[in-house]
Write an enzyme that holds these catalytic residues in place. Sequence first.
Site, PDB file in Angstrom:
ATOM      1  CE1 TYR A   1      -3.858   2.270   0.554  1.00 51.95           C
ATOM      2  CE2 TYR A   1      -2.610   3.155   2.412  1.00 51.95           C
ATOM      3  CZ  TYR A   1      -3.672   3.235   1.533  1.00 51.95           C
ATOM      4  OH  TYR A   1      -4.566   4.284   1.629  1.00 51.95           O
TER       5      TYR A   1
ATOM      6  CE  LYS B   1      -3.598   5.082  -1.761  1.00 54.26           C
ATOM      7  NZ  LYS B   1      -4.624   5.718  -2.605  1.00 54.26           N
TER       8      LYS B   1
HETATM    9  N1  LIG Z   1      -9.794   5.779   4.965  1.00 54.03           N
HETATM   10  C1  LIG Z   1      -8.537   6.097   5.253  1.00 54.03           C
HETATM   11  O1  LIG Z   1      -8.107   6.079   6.413  1.00 54.03           O
HETATM   12  C2  LIG Z   1      -7.611   6.550   4.143  1.00 54.03           C
HETATM   13  C3  LIG Z   1      -6.415   7.177   4.513  1.00 54.03           C
HETATM   14  C4  LIG Z   1      -5.544   7.599   3.515  1.00 54.03           C
HETATM   15  C5  LIG Z   1      -5.867   7.398   2.181  1.00 54.03           C
HETATM   16  N2  LIG Z   1      -7.029   6.767   1.847  1.00 54.03           N
HETATM   17  C6  LIG Z   1      -7.299   6.583   0.421  1.00 54.03           C
HETATM   18  O2  LIG Z   1      -8.497   7.252   0.085  1.00 54.03           O
HETATM   19  C7  LIG Z   1      -9.143   6.568  -0.982  1.00 54.03           C
HETATM   20  C8  LIG Z   1     -10.580   6.248  -0.589  1.00 54.03           C
HETATM   21  O3  LIG Z   1     -10.538   5.468   0.601  1.00 54.03           O
HETATM   22  P1  LIG Z   1     -11.844   5.047   1.419  1.00 54.03           P
HETATM   23  O4  LIG Z   1     -11.430   4.910   2.835  1.00 54.03           O
HETATM   24  O5  LIG Z   1     -12.977   5.920   1.056  1.00 54.03           O
HETATM   25  O6  LIG Z   1     -12.027   3.553   0.874  1.00 54.03           O
HETATM   26  P2  LIG Z   1     -13.312   2.760   0.355  1.00 54.03           P
HETATM   27  O7  LIG Z   1     -12.937   1.333   0.345  1.00 54.03           O
HETATM   28  O8  LIG Z   1     -14.520   3.201   1.110  1.00 54.03           O
HETATM   29  O9  LIG Z   1     -13.435   3.283  -1.148  1.00 54.03           O
HETATM   30  C9  LIG Z   1     -12.617   2.816  -2.189  1.00 54.03           C
HETATM   31  C10 LIG Z   1     -13.475   2.666  -3.420  1.00 54.03           C
HETATM   32  O10 LIG Z   1     -12.613   2.224  -4.494  1.00 54.03           O
HETATM   33  C11 LIG Z   1     -13.332   1.278  -5.256  1.00 54.03           C
HETATM   34  N3  LIG Z   1     -12.407   0.397  -5.980  1.00 54.03           N
HETATM   35  C12 LIG Z   1     -11.509  -0.477  -5.456  1.00 54.03           C
HETATM   36  N4  LIG Z   1     -10.918  -1.174  -6.437  1.00 54.03           N
HETATM   37  C13 LIG Z   1     -11.438  -0.740  -7.610  1.00 54.03           C
HETATM   38  C14 LIG Z   1     -11.229  -1.099  -8.970  1.00 54.03           C
HETATM   39  N5  LIG Z   1     -10.374  -2.068  -9.317  1.00 54.03           N
HETATM   40  N6  LIG Z   1     -11.929  -0.436  -9.919  1.00 54.03           N
HETATM   41  C15 LIG Z   1     -12.826   0.530  -9.583  1.00 54.03           C
HETATM   42  N7  LIG Z   1     -13.066   0.912  -8.301  1.00 54.03           N
HETATM   43  C16 LIG Z   1     -12.377   0.273  -7.331  1.00 54.03           C
HETATM   44  C17 LIG Z   1     -14.147   0.494  -4.219  1.00 54.03           C
HETATM   45  O11 LIG Z   1     -15.235  -0.196  -4.822  1.00 54.03           O
HETATM   46  C18 LIG Z   1     -14.573   1.602  -3.261  1.00 54.03           C
HETATM   47  O12 LIG Z   1     -15.830   2.140  -3.607  1.00 54.03           O
HETATM   48  C19 LIG Z   1      -8.305   5.305  -1.268  1.00 54.03           C
HETATM   49  O13 LIG Z   1      -7.433   5.571  -2.343  1.00 54.03           O
HETATM   50  C20 LIG Z   1      -7.519   5.136   0.028  1.00 54.03           C
HETATM   51  O14 LIG Z   1      -6.310   4.454  -0.197  1.00 54.03           O
HETATM   52  C21 LIG Z   1      -7.917   6.347   2.796  1.00 54.03           C
END
Ligand SMILES: NC(=O)c1ccc[n+]([C@@H]2O[C@H](COP(=O)([O-])OP(=O)(O)OC[C@H]3O[C@@H](n4cnc5c(N)ncnc54)[C@H](O)[C@@H]3O)[C@@H](O)[C@H]2O)c1
Length: 254
Positions: A149, A153
């Site tokens: 991961y 990133k």
């Molecule tokens: N939640 C956290 O703590 C956090 C922290 C830092 C960064 N992020 C980043 O923020 C972004 C959103 O995170 P989140 O927490 O809302 O996660 P989440 O799992 O709620 O949302 C991710 C979305 O990506 C979609 N997805 C995954 N693989 C896919 C694919 N192959 N094709 C199309 N869509 C796909 C999923 O269906 C989902 O709707 C991500 O990139 C995550 O890495 C999250």
Amino acid sequence: MSAPKVAVITGAAGGIGAATARALAKDGWDLALVDRSTDALDGLTAELPGARAFGCDIRDPAAVAATAAGIIAGGGPLGALVTCAGVGDVVPLAGTGDELWSDTIAVNLSGTFYWCREVLPELQRQGGGVVVTVASTTALMGLPGRAAYAASKAGVIGLARTLAIEFAGDGIRVVPVTPGATLTPLVRQGYQHAEDPAAAEAAHARLQPIGRLSRPEEIADTIAFVCSPRAATITGAPLVVDGGYSSGGVSWNS
Ligand SMILES: NC(=O)c1ccc[n+]([C@@H]2O[C@H](COP(=O)([O-])OP(=O)(O)OC[C@H]3O[C@@H](n4cnc5c(N)ncnc54)[C@H](O)[C@@H]3O)[C@@H](O)[C@H]2O)c1
């Protein structure tokens, strides 16, 4: 904003993606919402009239090209791309097999690259625009179990920095918005698997010196700001939204 432009959001069915869709709709953007399937987007399109839903597995460059072409052909001028789709299992190095490694890179890094490759030339034709690539503080700070991961990133940040410079003369800004721990429904669900869910949530909150996780709406507000003309000189460098995590590492207030 004068005439509404289209903002494409990948991973729009997710916690941060859906919050971003609501924030950009409030700011007057037309929306093209992308996720693995349109079913996952049903609730959001019902809530945001006029938003168009597209099913696309972003690991597949041909699917990304076809979906981007459909969005461009069927809507108003493109103005923004927000790449929110992501995956991120917590797995120690010994358990990080080829499949987990490749899939994490495929979704988080290659998927972001494919979308940038399709959308940036269109933004160039439109005379400018904004790309937000959602990264993570795991690219800046070590965390156990996050090898694939964090590497993906870090790649997202490198990609954004490069494209920001390559397209700066075209009126296009590329900003890797970089969240710390954010209390999305998925993260909240994860606590339920712990022996003591409340303790797991409290331990997670202590990672951030402000003593709590960010809310998805707070990350979405930052993304909406970056997409607005108020952020006209922000491009390239990571914009970190992490309650102080990458400055202090742990909360000293609890
Ligand atoms: N939640 C956290 O703590 C956090 C922290 C830092 C960064 N992020 C980043 O923020 C972004 C959103 O995170 P989140 O927490 O809302 O996660 P989440 O799992 O709620 O949302 C991710 C979305 O990506 C979609 N997805 C995954 N693989 C896919 C694919 N192959 N094709 C199309 N869509 C796909 C999923 O269906 C989902 O709707 C991500 O990139 C995550 O890495 C999250």
